[in-house]
Design an enzyme around this catalytic site. Sequence first.
Site, PDB file in Angstrom:
ATOM      1  N   LYS A   1      10.044  -8.104 -12.850  1.00 30.23           N
ATOM      2  CA  LYS A   1       8.919  -7.252 -13.380  1.00 30.23           C
ATOM      3  C   LYS A   1       9.154  -5.530 -13.017  1.00 30.23           C
ATOM      4  CE  LYS A   1       4.996  -5.615 -12.944  1.00 30.23           C
ATOM      5  NZ  LYS A   1       5.207  -4.323 -13.575  1.00 30.23           N
TER       6      LYS A   1
ATOM      7  N   CYS B   1      10.798   7.457  -1.585  1.00 32.85           N
ATOM      8  CA  CYS B   1      10.189   6.858  -0.663  1.00 32.85           C
ATOM      9  C   CYS B   1      10.996   7.481   0.646  1.00 32.85           C
ATOM     10  CB  CYS B   1      10.382   5.438  -0.606  1.00 32.85           C
ATOM     11  SG  CYS B   1      11.989   4.981  -0.711  1.00 32.85           S
TER      12      CYS B   1
HETATM   13  P1  NAD Z   1       2.982   0.550  -7.228  1.00 35.84           P
HETATM   14  O1  NAD Z   1       2.762   0.171  -6.031  1.00 35.84           O
HETATM   15  O2  NAD Z   1       1.900   1.138  -7.825  1.00 35.84           O
HETATM   16  O3  NAD Z   1       3.928  -0.196  -8.253  1.00 35.84           O
HETATM   17  C1  NAD Z   1       4.982  -0.997  -7.912  1.00 35.84           C
HETATM   18  C2  NAD Z   1       4.915  -2.186  -8.766  1.00 35.84           C
HETATM   19  O4  NAD Z   1       3.979  -2.938  -8.351  1.00 35.84           O
HETATM   20  C3  NAD Z   1       4.984  -2.003 -10.160  1.00 35.84           C
HETATM   21  O5  NAD Z   1       5.959  -2.621 -10.995  1.00 35.84           O
HETATM   22  C4  NAD Z   1       3.521  -2.319 -10.466  1.00 35.84           C
HETATM   23  O6  NAD Z   1       3.317  -2.673 -11.852  1.00 35.84           O
HETATM   24  C5  NAD Z   1       3.566  -3.499  -9.370  1.00 35.84           C
HETATM   25  N1  NAD Z   1       2.143  -3.950  -8.949  1.00 35.84           N
HETATM   26  C6  NAD Z   1       0.975  -3.008  -8.890  1.00 35.84           C
HETATM   27  N2  NAD Z   1      -0.101  -3.855  -8.592  1.00 35.84           N
HETATM   28  C7  NAD Z   1       0.307  -5.128  -8.294  1.00 35.84           C
HETATM   29  C8  NAD Z   1      -0.311  -6.291  -8.113  1.00 35.84           C
HETATM   30  N3  NAD Z   1      -1.361  -6.200  -7.358  1.00 35.84           N
HETATM   31  N4  NAD Z   1       0.357  -7.400  -7.894  1.00 35.84           N
HETATM   32  C9  NAD Z   1       1.756  -7.540  -8.445  1.00 35.84           C
HETATM   33  N5  NAD Z   1       2.486  -6.290  -8.664  1.00 35.84           N
HETATM   34  C10 NAD Z   1       1.791  -5.142  -8.699  1.00 35.84           C
HETATM   35  O7  NAD Z   1       4.054   1.875  -6.836  1.00 35.84           O
HETATM   36  P2  NAD Z   1       4.820   2.748  -7.698  1.00 35.84           P
HETATM   37  O8  NAD Z   1       4.047   3.921  -8.053  1.00 35.84           O
HETATM   38  O9  NAD Z   1       5.687   2.366  -8.873  1.00 35.84           O
HETATM   39  O10 NAD Z   1       5.978   3.338  -6.702  1.00 35.84           O
HETATM   40  C11 NAD Z   1       5.924   4.299  -5.814  1.00 35.84           C
HETATM   41  C12 NAD Z   1       5.669   3.954  -4.569  1.00 35.84           C
HETATM   42  O11 NAD Z   1       6.943   2.966  -4.095  1.00 35.84           O
HETATM   43  C13 NAD Z   1       5.819   4.841  -3.391  1.00 35.84           C
HETATM   44  O12 NAD Z   1       4.734   4.553  -2.354  1.00 35.84           O
HETATM   45  C14 NAD Z   1       6.982   4.854  -2.717  1.00 35.84           C
HETATM   46  O13 NAD Z   1       7.263   5.124  -1.280  1.00 35.84           O
HETATM   47  C15 NAD Z   1       7.534   3.406  -2.875  1.00 35.84           C
HETATM   48  N6  NAD Z   1       8.804   3.134  -2.675  1.00 35.84           N
HETATM   49  C16 NAD Z   1       9.410   2.666  -1.634  1.00 35.84           C
HETATM   50  C17 NAD Z   1      10.690   2.437  -1.504  1.00 35.84           C
HETATM   51  C18 NAD Z   1      11.166   1.633  -0.097  1.00 35.84           C
HETATM   52  O14 NAD Z   1      12.491   1.317  -0.389  1.00 35.84           O
HETATM   53  N7  NAD Z   1      10.483   1.572   0.738  1.00 35.84           N
HETATM   54  C19 NAD Z   1      11.438   2.930  -2.378  1.00 35.84           C
HETATM   55  C20 NAD Z   1      10.930   3.382  -3.875  1.00 35.84           C
HETATM   56  C21 NAD Z   1       9.595   3.434  -3.864  1.00 35.84           C
END
Ligand code: NAD
Length: 478
Positions: free
Chosen positions: A175, A285
């Site tokens: 997803k 990130c």
């Molecule tokens: P997000 O957590 O809002 O969403 C990520 C994904 O999770 C999306 O596909 C979203 O639809 C899904 N999602 C949201 N709530 C959910 C739930 N309750 N159940 C299942 N799926 C759900 O994150 P974002 O805004 O897309 O990305 C930014 C974040 O990602 C930042 O915090 C960043 O640091 C982190 N990130 C971490 C890494 C790493 O390698 N550690 C890499 C890239 C981004």
Amino acid sequence: MKSIRHVIGGVETDSADGGTFEDVDPYTQEAYATVALGGAREADEAVKAARKAFDDGPWPRMSFEERGKLLHRLADLMDEHTDELALADTRDMGKPITAAKSKDVPRSALNFRFFADHARLSESQHLPSATGHHTYVQHAPAGVVAAIAPWNYPLMLETWKVAPALAWGNTVVLKPAEDTPHSAYLLAKLALEAGIPDGVFNVVHGFGPGSAGEALTVNPAVDRITFTGESGTGKAIARAASANLTPVSFELGGKGCNLVFDDADLDSAVQWAVEAAFGNAGQVCLAGSRLYVQQGVHDEFVERFAQAATALRLGDPKDPATRMGPLASEEHYRKVTGYLDGEATGHAKVLGGGAAPGWFVRPAIVLDPPAHSPVLREEIFGPVVTVTPFATEDEAVKLANDTPYGLSAMLFTENLHRAHRVAGSLNSGNVWVNCFFVRDLRAPFGGFGASGIGREGGAHSKEFFTEARTVTMRIATA
Ligand code: NAD
């Protein structure tokens, strides 16, 4: 208007109720595609297709050579479609096309090549014993993997999950983030063209809570959940996954530090600090968003850093000369600009920065904000960096570790002893010395504390995406 659909069981489909949402280009601020809006029904169908392909299909039973050949073919097709894949990410989230073409797409194809080869060449433990028993370990594919991805490096982070899961014989439901559905759709079509069997790689679009994302996390037919996103979302997914005891691997948020010592090569430190703070418009990130600079070079560093940041060219992300595009969405733009008001910065001085027309934010450098100001404590995920002076190595380490996150750290020094000493004291899953973002895909990738659970990469991906089976045989001695 383009139409971006689910790919379930090898077939492109719309949602059962015909629901869609808009895919907005953050540069034009206009929708350029409609996306099938999946809910529990589509997520469950995708899991069913993946389950069937795993239980009854050839994929988990193929040799590593056969699977590897198909994954290499997919990587070759990705190379051939570089322009299309790069443009999809650029239009979805404003990433400069030059970076998408030269970094994101090649690395995404490499993910498939690397994990196909890594799985094929991987060895397992054999433990002969003098007692007449021989023990060995098998690594069976785990089953159906749900991969939930963020929007900042869409294709790169999706393939970082999908490639090892497939290479180890699992089937996958991906997803993508709701803001960046396009490249995942293209990837699913290329996988079918490469000859990967129907149902092995499925893509379902939708949102998180109450939508396709959440439905994947509560489905008992899912054997692994690999998630990259915010730490708060990680907590929600951990709660959902606990109902079925589904193993999770989480790559979460960060608030990376970057330590510049008096003896650093300043040219290099400035160049990397700019890349680490403002690359991908700070939507990384791993971003070096907390700079700590030793007193002896602080003023000179800040002057040169600010100059280099101001010189970054903002513009149309489709223009090859652009270094910074707009932020990925209006919601995110509002969140990031909110961190530039006096309350968030603790009324510290801000060099440059601020909202520009469109959803652009110019690089912002916040000088020595108070220790508890939100700008210094919270992940902003935009082109906003803090700079704090320090006097001693001990103080620098203490400041760097004063965060719940622990994903990335950088340090610049020409002193070998200090480099090793400090690297070994930082609570961070990744430490770069005199460089940034260099990745060896064999190495563990993940974070301390609120930055994640587990590690992926090389043998660590193998461990997560397989079930280890220990076989012990008695060998008759006569
Ligand atoms: P997000 O957590 O809002 O969403 C990520 C994904 O999770 C999306 O596909 C979203 O639809 C899904 N999602 C949201 N709530 C959910 C739930 N309750 N159940 C299942 N799926 C759900 O994150 P974002 O805004 O897309 O990305 C930014 C974040 O990602 C930042 O915090 C960043 O640091 C982190 N990130 C971490 C890494 C790493 O390698 N550690 C890499 C890239 C981004």
